[in-house]
Design an enzyme around this catalytic site. Structure first.
Site, mmCIF file in Angstrom:
data_model
loop_
_atom_site.group_PDB
_atom_site.id
_atom_site.type_symbol
_atom_site.label_atom_id
_atom_site.label_comp_id
_atom_site.label_asym_id
_atom_site.label_seq_id
_atom_site.Cartn_x
_atom_site.Cartn_y
_atom_site.Cartn_z
ATOM 1 N N CYS A 49 0.784 -1.232 0.000
ATOM 2 C CA CYS A 49 0.000 0.000 0.000
ATOM 3 C C CYS A 49 0.825 1.296 0.000
ATOM 4 C CB CYS A 49 -1.027 -0.010 1.128
ATOM 5 S SG CYS A 49 -0.516 -0.762 2.672
ATOM 6 N N HIS B 72 -8.358 -0.511 0.567
ATOM 7 C CA HIS B 72 -7.447 -1.644 0.398
ATOM 8 C C HIS B 72 -8.316 -2.881 0.158
ATOM 9 C CE1 HIS B 72 -4.091 0.460 2.775
ATOM 10 N NE2 HIS B 72 -5.165 1.206 3.010
ATOM 11 N N GLN C 29 0.736 -11.235 -2.940
ATOM 12 C CA GLN C 29 -0.576 -10.696 -2.607
ATOM 13 C C GLN C 29 -1.339 -10.344 -3.891
ATOM 14 O OE1 GLN C 29 -1.038 -11.380 0.574
ATOM 15 N NE2 GLN C 29 -1.143 -9.375 1.516
ATOM 16 N N LYS D 238 -12.543 -2.933 8.459
ATOM 17 C CA LYS D 238 -12.472 -3.821 7.300
ATOM 18 C C LYS D 238 -13.588 -4.855 7.331
ATOM 19 C CE LYS D 238 -9.151 -7.111 9.374
ATOM 20 N NZ LYS D 238 -7.845 -7.754 9.222
ATOM 21 N N HIS E 14 -5.500 -1.293 -4.495
ATOM 22 C CA HIS E 14 -5.930 -0.126 -3.732
ATOM 23 C C HIS E 14 -6.727 0.774 -4.651
ATOM 24 C CE1 HIS E 14 -2.451 -1.752 -1.570
ATOM 25 N NE2 HIS E 14 -3.171 -1.433 -0.505
ATOM 26 N N ARG F 119 7.584 -11.126 5.023
ATOM 27 C CA ARG F 119 7.327 -10.874 6.442
ATOM 28 C C ARG F 119 8.047 -11.934 7.267
ATOM 29 N NH1 ARG F 119 0.840 -9.426 6.068
ATOM 30 N NH2 ARG F 119 1.095 -7.746 4.545
ATOM 31 N N ASP G 100 -3.169 -7.973 -4.464
ATOM 32 C CA ASP G 100 -3.432 -6.754 -3.714
ATOM 33 C C ASP G 100 -3.899 -5.652 -4.643
ATOM 34 O OD1 ASP G 100 -3.450 -5.433 -1.331
ATOM 35 O OD2 ASP G 100 -1.298 -5.101 -1.215
#
Length: 648
Positions: free
Chosen positions: A339, A516, A386, A470, A390, A368, A388
């Site tokens: 992000c 997100h 991810q 979320k 946004h 991570r 992912d």
């Protein structure tokens, strides 16, 4: 006078303070019998707690999820812990919390405890339950509590007390019978050992005290408990089935991937596994293209100052971020999330309200530093991809964007056969950035969007992201297990922290709202879920090898290769087994490799231009098709994302 407001809004008045049990009894004897605890002004308390002032109270019964968790907590903290002390008197008790579907207890002991000891421990637990002792809670001052556990040689309990803020002057200690057993606990617990249900110890593992590798390695004993023996047996049957489907066994057996010590928490993808992974990625990529997403890619090594600005450094810098010291003065991080980098792309060039919503996606590799003890095959890795994205939008666009996302998520899950979906609304956590006013606005905006999308959700208090509330989408697989996958997170904080602005309709600069979202979560984890859900027997469109060919005898191999090429030209992945083995053996081998279509080629098939098929999941049944007919059938199965026949 004590006025108690119940969940239905009714009020019961009492002339004097009343216990939770007395309150339940005033409503009905059945409720009194089933009651195990109360929620007093939002906090769970023992059923024997005295209510001294006007309050909002709900009764927790043994038939609810909350009641089951309290029962499990009693099993681990009162029954299992005492059994361990009975059998291993020198053992030091640490903690015994509940977890999803069960509980564990951590102890320090010089004696090695293995799975072979579980039956013995269970027998001692049943003996304790048979005694049926009452459990009472007493309040101790800090000094009294420390003195008690010093006398019992329980250093972990003393450490917990000493690490508790000085503002907490009293501690709840639960006592069995007349001083038979003591445990430090916030509770609540059942009022008697005889009220626990059916339980089973499952496994033994190691765990560092407080999850810190610098601390002592403790012995962790896992178990589960249910209200009835029938429910316990059903759960154990599900666990047996889960064991057969374990992706850590199925994946290597199908030659999809492997793990090894030299790269803990990172996947070695083999050819077939990588094909499956890329098919999954391409599927999502096509969905995103249809919804006007931009696909980007951002750096892997990023200066830590960006994560300080975003708030991630404070949240995740306790060992979870891989830090890289590039020089004496420069500290960077292997990218733990996408992000902040996406905001940097948004910040290039001037943006107008006419440019919004701007949907930005990345199949970003994030790193991570998960502890080695928490790693779990594909389900918990250190290096993850991810899916992912946004969405940068105006406040007025929140509702329509969330509605579109909910429709997209449900559509995607349906293609994989996941139609039983639960949505959880996670609100502000204790550790967060931003003011309460900003959080109020973000939570209300997300709730309004849920209403517009027609979503039914349950509250998951305190589990929001540190920057915003979320939605969590929880799937139920074919054997009844829950998997939290997709998320939609509302963020009114990070764009301001990272200087993201657009020009609004009034010609003024304004921070965009940042949504997100993840559809599958990490692709590694979702691949693991798919392997276990389908037990490796994937839908045809996902299968890394879709059709295998085998000649009845060696002279048929040339034609098998020709057919394989024809199917490859039609877009299918193929396999040919040319070995000089019996045809039934070769078909059985292909079935073990979970190849959906297994083709048998003999003289008749060559003469007639046909192919005889055994379909995985349909037993020994065979069907003969014209080649073009089979290609069309398989193409239709791919296009419709058809689920496979019931696995063998």
């Amino acid at each position: 006078m004590v006025n108690i407001t119940l969940p239905d809004g009714s009020v019961r008045s009492f002339d004097a303070p009343v216990t939770g049990l007395e309150l339940a009894g005033s409503i009905g004897e059945g409720l009194k019998k089933a009651a195990v605890a109360i929620t007093l002004d939002g906090t769970q308390k023992d059923i024997t707690t005295t209510i001294t002032k006007d309050s909002e109270v709900s009764i927790i019964t043994n038939s609810t999820d909350e009641g089951l968790e309290i029962m499990r907590h009693t099993v681990t903290a009162q029954v299992l812990a005492r059994a361990l002390k009975n059998l291993y008197p020198s053992a030091k008790l640490a903690i015994g919390p509940t977890i999803d579907s069960g509980f564990y207890y951590d102890i320090s002991t010089e004696e090695k405890i293995t799975t072979e000891d579980l039956d013995k421990i269970e027998a001692e637990m049943r003996k304790i339950v048979g005694e049926g002792l009452d459990i009472t809670r007493k309040e101790y001052t800090r000094d009294e509590a420390i003195k008690l556990f010093e006398s019992r040689n329980e250093p972990f309990k003393i450490e917990i007390i000493n690490d508790t803020p000085e503002s907490e002057t009293h501690f709840g200690i639960y006592e069995q019978g007349d001083g038979v057993f003591y445990d430090l606990c916030r509770g609540p617990h059942l009022t008697s050992i005889k009220k626990v249900g059916a339980f089973k110890l499952l496994s033994v593992a190691g765990a560092y005290w407080r999850g810190d590798a610098k601390n002592e390695m403790l012995t962790r004993i896992y178990g589960t408990a249910f209200k009835t023996e029938k429910e316990l047996k059903a759960y154990l049957r599900m666990m047996e089935e889960a064991e057969k489907r374990d992706h850590r066994k199925v994946g290597p057996a199908l030659d999809l991937f492997h793990f090894q010590e030299e790269a803990q928490g990172q996947v070695f993808w083999h050819d077939k596994g990588w094909k499956l992974f890329l098919t999954l990625q391409d599927y999502i990529r096509n969905k995103l293209a249809a919804h006007n997403y931009q696909e980007v890619n951002t750096p892997q090594l990023v200066d830590h100052s960006l994560y300080i600005k975003s708030g991630h450094w404070e949240k995740f810098s306790h060992g979870e971020i891989f830090e890289v010291k590039e020089s004496e003065t420069k500290l960077s991080a292997l990218k733990p999330m996408n992000c902040p980098c996406h905001v940097q792309i948004f910040n290039t060039g001037l943006k107008s309200y006419r440019d919004l919503p701007l949907r930005m996606a990345e199949f970003g590799c994030c790193m991570r530093n998960e502890s080695s003890g928490s790693l779990n095959g594909l389900l918990r890795v250190r290096s993850m991809t991810q899916d992912d994205a946004h969405i940068f939008c105006t406040p007025q666009q929140i509702e329509s964007e969330v509605v579109l996302l909910c429709e997209l998520i449900k559509d995607i899950y349906g293609d994989f056969g996941f139609n039983d979906i639960v949505v959880k609304f996670s609100d502000r956590p204790e550790m967060r950035v931003g003011s309460d006013d900003v959080w109020d606005a973000a939570e209300q905006a997300l709730k309004d969007a849920c209403d517009a999308a027609g979503l039914t959700w349950t509250l998951n208090p305190g589990e929001g992201a540190f920057y915003g509330p979320k939605l969590e989408f929880v799937l139920k697989d074919c054997i009844g297990r829950d998997w939290q996958c997709g998320t939609i997170q509302m963020d009114f904080n990070m764009p301001g922290r990272l200087g993201a602005t657009y020009i609004n309709e009034q010609g003024e600069k304004e921070h965009p709202v940042m949504i997100h979202r993840a559809l599958l979560g990490s692709l590694e984890r979702f691949t693991g879920i798919l392997i276990e859900n389908f037990a490796g027997h994937f839908p045809l469109w996902l299968a890394p090898v879709q059709i295998g060919f085998s000649g009845v005898i060696e002279k048929h191999n040339e034609h098998a290769y020709k057919l394989a090429k024809q199917f490859e030209e039609a877009g299918f992945s193929t396999f040919v087994d040319p070995r000089n083995e019996k045809i039934n053996y070769k078909i059985r081998e292909m079935a073990h490799q979970k190849i959906p279509y297994m083709a048998i080629i003999g003289d008749r098939e060559i003469e007639e231009g046909t192919v005889t098929i055994r379909r995985l999941g349909e037993g020994n049944k065979t069907t003969t098709y014209k080649v073009e007919e089979l290609i069309a059938k398989m193409q239709e199965e791919v296009v419709t994302k058809a689920l496979p026949p019931m696995a063998e």
